[in-house]
Design an enzyme around this catalytic site. Structure first.
Site, mmCIF file in Angstrom:
data_model
loop_
_atom_site.group_PDB
_atom_site.id
_atom_site.type_symbol
_atom_site.label_atom_id
_atom_site.label_comp_id
_atom_site.label_asym_id
_atom_site.label_seq_id
_atom_site.Cartn_x
_atom_site.Cartn_y
_atom_site.Cartn_z
ATOM 1 N N HIS A 11 0.844 -1.193 0.000
ATOM 2 C CA HIS A 11 0.000 0.000 0.000
ATOM 3 C C HIS A 11 0.878 1.241 0.000
ATOM 4 O O HIS A 11 1.032 1.900 -1.029
ATOM 5 C CB HIS A 11 -0.941 -0.024 1.219
ATOM 6 N N PRO A 37 -0.315 -2.478 10.230
ATOM 7 C CA PRO A 37 -1.110 -1.619 11.117
ATOM 8 C C PRO A 37 -1.294 -0.191 10.587
ATOM 9 O O PRO A 37 -2.128 0.550 11.104
ATOM 10 C CB PRO A 37 -0.295 -1.618 12.409
ATOM 11 N N CYS A 38 -0.524 0.175 9.564
ATOM 12 C CA CYS A 38 -0.611 1.566 9.074
ATOM 13 C C CYS A 38 -2.033 1.889 8.606
ATOM 14 O O CYS A 38 -2.606 2.910 8.998
ATOM 15 C CB CYS A 38 0.377 1.785 7.952
ATOM 16 N N HIS A 39 -2.589 1.028 7.737
ATOM 17 C CA HIS A 39 -3.937 1.295 7.217
ATOM 18 C C HIS A 39 -4.792 0.044 7.238
ATOM 19 O O HIS A 39 -5.842 0.006 6.605
ATOM 20 C CB HIS A 39 -3.867 1.862 5.793
ATOM 21 N N GLY A 40 -4.289 -1.006 7.898
ATOM 22 C CA GLY A 40 -5.115 -2.201 8.093
ATOM 23 C C GLY A 40 -5.156 -3.173 6.941
ATOM 24 O O GLY A 40 -6.229 -3.687 6.593
#
Ligand code: FES
Length: 248
Positions: free
Chosen positions: A193, A211-214
């Site tokens: 991403h 964890p940044c944007h799931g």
């Protein structure tokens, strides 16, 4: 011409020749001019016959264009022509050699500066001992400045990865295209991403979670959920020995 009087003739006879010349310069001058004319006539008839007459551009300014340039070709030295051409060839050749040498040095310096340094080349390949990685565990190694995930998969994980209906995934790819040996999954650990490093053994599919944007990746590193558009990248690698992998 009337005869001179007797007294004048006597005086002339008595005077030395030099004194007479001094007393009568017009007579001496006439004699000199006569000699000069004879000389010119003689030279004109001989050597000047072959020389073309000089045409002055200013002679008749009303009849000729003022831009006319006189031709001095007849006065040019024919002797030095070969020598001049040799000098010209030599100069052109020398300049060519110098220019080629300069260009070569410039290109060589540029290529040397652009080529990878020794420490970068040393990092181009990484060799890992697989015997130190137990089954069911992850190891992260650094390769060309990026993290690389090495997963020693269990039999159940291999089965799960192979049974997944990969055709319906957003980046469809079978597990067999992502591994060379099913028990070893090797991927670049950079989220597709925006480049975060996903966390192993987590997420909804038992693989990796960013964890940044799931974003969720499965046990084969395929994008299954979240904004990640592509599967985790598989780098170039090989197994030179049974328990050794070389990445790069
Ligand atoms: S960078 Fe991983 S989900 Fe956005």
């Amino acid at each position: 011409m009337a005869p001179l009087p007797t007294s004048t003739r006597t005086l002339l006879r008595l005077c030395p020749h030099r004194s007479l010349a001094a007393l009568s310069p017009p007579l001496a001058c006439t004699s000199q001019q006569r000699r000069h004319k004879a000389d010119i006539v003689q030279r004109t008839a001989g050597e000047y016959d072959k020389t073309p007459a000089f045409e002055s551009p200013f002679r008749s300014i009303d009849q000729q264009p003022t831009t006319k340039i006189p031709d001095f070709g007849a006065y040019k030295s024919r002797k030095g022509e070969t020598t001049n051409r040799t000098v010209q060839y030599f100069m052109v050749g020398s300049m060519g050699v110098l220019a080629a040498a300069g260009a070569k040095a410039t290109v060589q310096d540029f290529l040397v500066n652009m080529s990878a340094s020794a420490d970068v080349l040393a990092q181009a390949k990484v060799e890992i001992d697989l015997a130190a990685i137990p089954e069911g565990k992850n190891v992260i190694v650094k390769w060309r400045g990026k993290p690389v995930f090495i997963r020693h998969r269990t039999g159940d994980e291999i089965q799960e990865a192979e049974d997944t209906k990969w055709e319906s995934l957003r980046d469809p790819q079978p597990d067999s295209d992502r591994v060379k040996r099913p028990e070893w999954l090797i991927m670049v650990g950079v989220c597709t991403h925006l480049g975060c490093v996903p966390i192993g053994e987590s997420g909804d599919f038992g693989g990796w979670f960013c964890p940044c944007h799931g974003s969720h990746y499965d046990i084969s590193g395929r994008a299954r959920k979240g904004p990640a558009p592509l599967n985790l990248e598989v780098p170039e690698y090989s197994f030179p020995e049974d328990e050794t992998v070389v990445i790069g």
